[in-house]
Design a protein around this motif. Structure first.
Motif, PDB file in Angstrom:
ATOM      1  N   GLY A  89       0.806  -1.070   0.039  1.00 27.52           N
ATOM      2  CA  GLY A  89      -0.021  -0.091  -0.006  1.00 27.52           C
ATOM      3  C   GLY A  89       0.808   1.344  -0.007  1.00 27.52           C
ATOM      4  N   ILE A  90       0.223   2.246  -0.784  1.00 24.47           N
ATOM      5  CA  ILE A  90       1.167   3.423  -0.758  1.00 24.47           C
ATOM      6  C   ILE A  90       0.105   4.778  -0.497  1.00 24.47           C
ATOM      7  CG2 ILE A  90       2.583   4.973  -2.270  1.00 24.47           C
ATOM      8  CD1 ILE A  90       2.878   2.597  -3.863  1.00 24.47           C
ATOM      9  N   ARG A  91       0.380   5.402   0.559  1.00 28.15           N
ATOM     10  CA  ARG A  91      -0.467   6.651   1.129  1.00 28.15           C
ATOM     11  C   ARG A  91       0.512   7.737   0.814  1.00 28.15           C
ATOM     12  NH1 ARG A  91      -3.945   9.313   4.347  1.00 28.15           N
ATOM     13  NH2 ARG A  91      -4.514  11.272   3.154  1.00 28.15           N
ATOM     14  N   THR A  92       0.009   8.760  -0.166  1.00 34.06           N
ATOM     15  CA  THR A  92       1.077   9.917  -0.607  1.00 34.06           C
ATOM     16  C   THR A  92       0.486  11.085   0.174  1.00 34.06           C
ATOM     17  OG1 THR A  92       1.230   9.025  -2.810  1.00 34.06           O
ATOM     18  CG2 THR A  92       1.966  11.305  -2.452  1.00 34.06           C
ATOM     19  N   HIS A  93       1.271  11.756   0.925  1.00 31.50           N
ATOM     20  CA  HIS A  93       1.355  13.051   1.374  1.00 31.50           C
ATOM     21  C   HIS A  93       2.484  13.917   0.846  1.00 31.50           C
ATOM     22  CE1 HIS A  93      -0.384  11.533   5.199  1.00 31.50           C
ATOM     23  NE2 HIS A  93      -0.029  10.390   4.994  1.00 31.50           N
ATOM     24  N   VAL A  94       1.742  15.108   0.583  1.00 30.95           N
ATOM     25  CA  VAL A  94       2.413  16.462  -0.142  1.00 30.95           C
ATOM     26  C   VAL A  94       2.200  17.778   0.939  1.00 30.95           C
ATOM     27  CG1 VAL A  94       2.773  17.691  -1.947  1.00 30.95           C
ATOM     28  CG2 VAL A  94       2.184  15.365  -2.488  1.00 30.95           C
ATOM     29  N   THR A  95       3.267  17.925   1.493  1.00 31.82           N
ATOM     30  CA  THR A  95       3.300  19.157   2.281  1.00 31.82           C
ATOM     31  C   THR A  95       4.142  20.235   1.822  1.00 31.82           C
ATOM     32  OG1 THR A  95       3.147  17.419   4.245  1.00 31.82           O
ATOM     33  CG2 THR A  95       3.571  19.708   4.840  1.00 31.82           C
ATOM     34  N   PRO A  96       3.638  21.513   2.086  1.00 25.77           N
ATOM     35  CA  PRO A  96       4.631  22.721   1.528  1.00 25.77           C
ATOM     36  C   PRO A  96       5.910  22.679   2.486  1.00 25.77           C
ATOM     37  CG  PRO A  96       2.032  23.335   1.785  1.00 25.77           C
ATOM     38  CD  PRO A  96       2.280  21.839   2.307  1.00 25.77           C
ATOM     39  N   LEU A  97       6.881  23.051   1.745  1.00 23.84           N
ATOM     40  CA  LEU A  97       7.984  23.201   2.671  1.00 23.84           C
ATOM     41  C   LEU A  97       8.056  24.067   3.687  1.00 23.84           C
ATOM     42  CD1 LEU A  97      10.705  21.596   2.333  1.00 23.84           C
ATOM     43  CD2 LEU A  97      11.747  23.671   1.342  1.00 23.84           C
ATOM     44  N   ALA A  98       7.248  25.075   3.702  1.00 20.41           N
ATOM     45  CA  ALA A  98       7.100  26.213   4.739  1.00 20.41           C
ATOM     46  C   ALA A  98       6.545  25.433   6.070  1.00 20.41           C
ATOM     47  CB  ALA A  98       6.289  27.326   4.172  1.00 20.41           C
ATOM     48  N   GLU A  99       5.847  24.681   5.904  1.00 20.86           N
ATOM     49  CA  GLU A  99       5.021  23.834   6.688  1.00 20.86           C
ATOM     50  C   GLU A  99       5.915  22.902   7.508  1.00 20.86           C
ATOM     51  OE1 GLU A  99       1.317  22.093   6.325  1.00 20.86           O
ATOM     52  OE2 GLU A  99       0.447  23.614   5.156  1.00 20.86           O
ATOM     53  N   VAL A 100       6.943  22.238   6.888  1.00 24.91           N
ATOM     54  CA  VAL A 100       8.018  21.393   7.368  1.00 24.91           C
ATOM     55  C   VAL A 100       8.907  22.118   8.286  1.00 24.91           C
ATOM     56  CG1 VAL A 100       9.797  19.869   6.751  1.00 24.91           C
ATOM     57  CG2 VAL A 100       7.724  19.803   5.445  1.00 24.91           C
ATOM     58  N   VAL A 101       9.429  23.410   7.804  1.00 25.29           N
ATOM     59  CA  VAL A 101      10.455  24.110   8.536  1.00 25.29           C
ATOM     60  C   VAL A 101       9.986  24.582   9.695  1.00 25.29           C
ATOM     61  CG1 VAL A 101      11.869  24.232   6.411  1.00 25.29           C
ATOM     62  CG2 VAL A 101      10.390  26.124   7.236  1.00 25.29           C
TER      63      VAL A 101
END
Length: 292
Positions: free
Chosen positions: A233-245
């Motif tokens: 199974g593959i669940r994909t998450h895409v998060t703006p880099l600004a939220e990561v930092v």
């Protein structure tokens, strides 16, 4: 389940500071954690259904003989949702529909079915709406080692451990691992894009937080007991880099991880067009700046 009652998506941050190591990184999980359900799930399901309707040949494929395993996955997923997601939409289906098409609107996860063969696990069927720069049509019917041949160092470091792990996986035992990359495009359906090398001058240190995204795949593994096929199974998450930092310490940790990626893998992951801008941005967001 109403979207408002769903939790926010988990922010998976699987990169490691320091020199890059291609490892399996497997962790056991309980049955209840097989499928993720969060506030992004309904939107992803909607996109999955659109892709299946408009680009079916690109997102669903199988080889002759994969029908029983596909139906087994469908039944197992229906039982799981009934037991652990009782507020979710009840899993109904058309008996004439392909089982992998049936499960498409149930969850946000993609699924690949892998059957043991003389050259290792073989991809026999998949519903793959959110590929991370690979085409299902290029991989269906091929063993894992051949599927990952374009990935630098996979054959030498990870190929045999992956094959052994899948061959040893027991029914009722679930496992998870994570894969990550930094993309300049948040689109979920990305069948192409590896190996880009030209500089992208539209991405600069002052806008990288809004123009780059951390893309993480939460990858799960379990055996379908009747067929012996592995459901990947593959669940994909895409998060703006600004939220990561925005998470304390993550800018510096990600910068160290990016610097640790070997050159051939950087090229494969298409980091080169914006690597300098990415690192300058991450350094500016951390306490101390390292040289590019």
């Amino acid at each position: 389940m109403p979207e408002a009652s769903l939790p926010p998506p988990a922010l998976h941050l699987p990169y490691e500071a320091g020199p890059f190591r291609m490892t399996l990184g497997i962790t056991a999980i309980p049955e209840r954690d097989w499928i993720e359900a969060d506030s992004t799930t309904p939107g992803q399901i909607t996109e999955r259904c659109r892709l299946l309707a408009e680009r079916r040949a690109e997102v669903l494929a199988d080889v002759p003989g994969a029908e029983d395993a596909s139906a087994e996955l469908q039944a197992m997923l229906a039982a799981h949702l009934t037991a652990f997601r009782p507020g979710w939409a009840a899993p109904h289906w058309d008996a004439a529909a392909h089982p992998l098409a049936v499960i498409c609107p149930w969850v946000a996860e993609d699924f690949c079915l892998l059957k043991s063969g003389p050259e290792g696990p073989v991809l026999i069927a998949a519903i793959l709406c959110f590929p991370s720069r690979w085409r299902l049509s290029d991989k269906i019917g091929r063993p894992m080692m051949a599927i990952h041949k374009p990935v630098p160092t996979y054959g030498e470091t990870l190929g045999r451990p992956v094959d052994r792990f899948m061959g040893a996986l027991k029914p009722g035992k679930l496992a998870v691992r994570y894969n990550w990359s930094v993309h300049e495009d948040p689109t979920l359906f990305q069948p192409t894009g590896h190996g880009r090398g030209d500089l992208d001058y539209s991405i600069a240190p002052d806008n990288a937080g809004d123009t780059l995204w951390l893309r993480v795949e939460r990858q799960t593994f379990r055996v379908l007991p009747a067929s012996g096929v592995v459901a990947f199974g593959i669940r994909t998450h895409v998060t703006p880099l600004a939220e990561v930092v925005a998470v304390p310490g993550e800018a510096a940790r990600l910068a160290t991880a990016v610097r640790g990626i070997p050159a051939e893998l950087e090229r494969y992951k298409s980091l080169m067009p914006y690597r300098a801008a990415l690192l300058a941005y991450l350094d500016a967001q951390s306490d101390g700046a390292d040289p590019l």
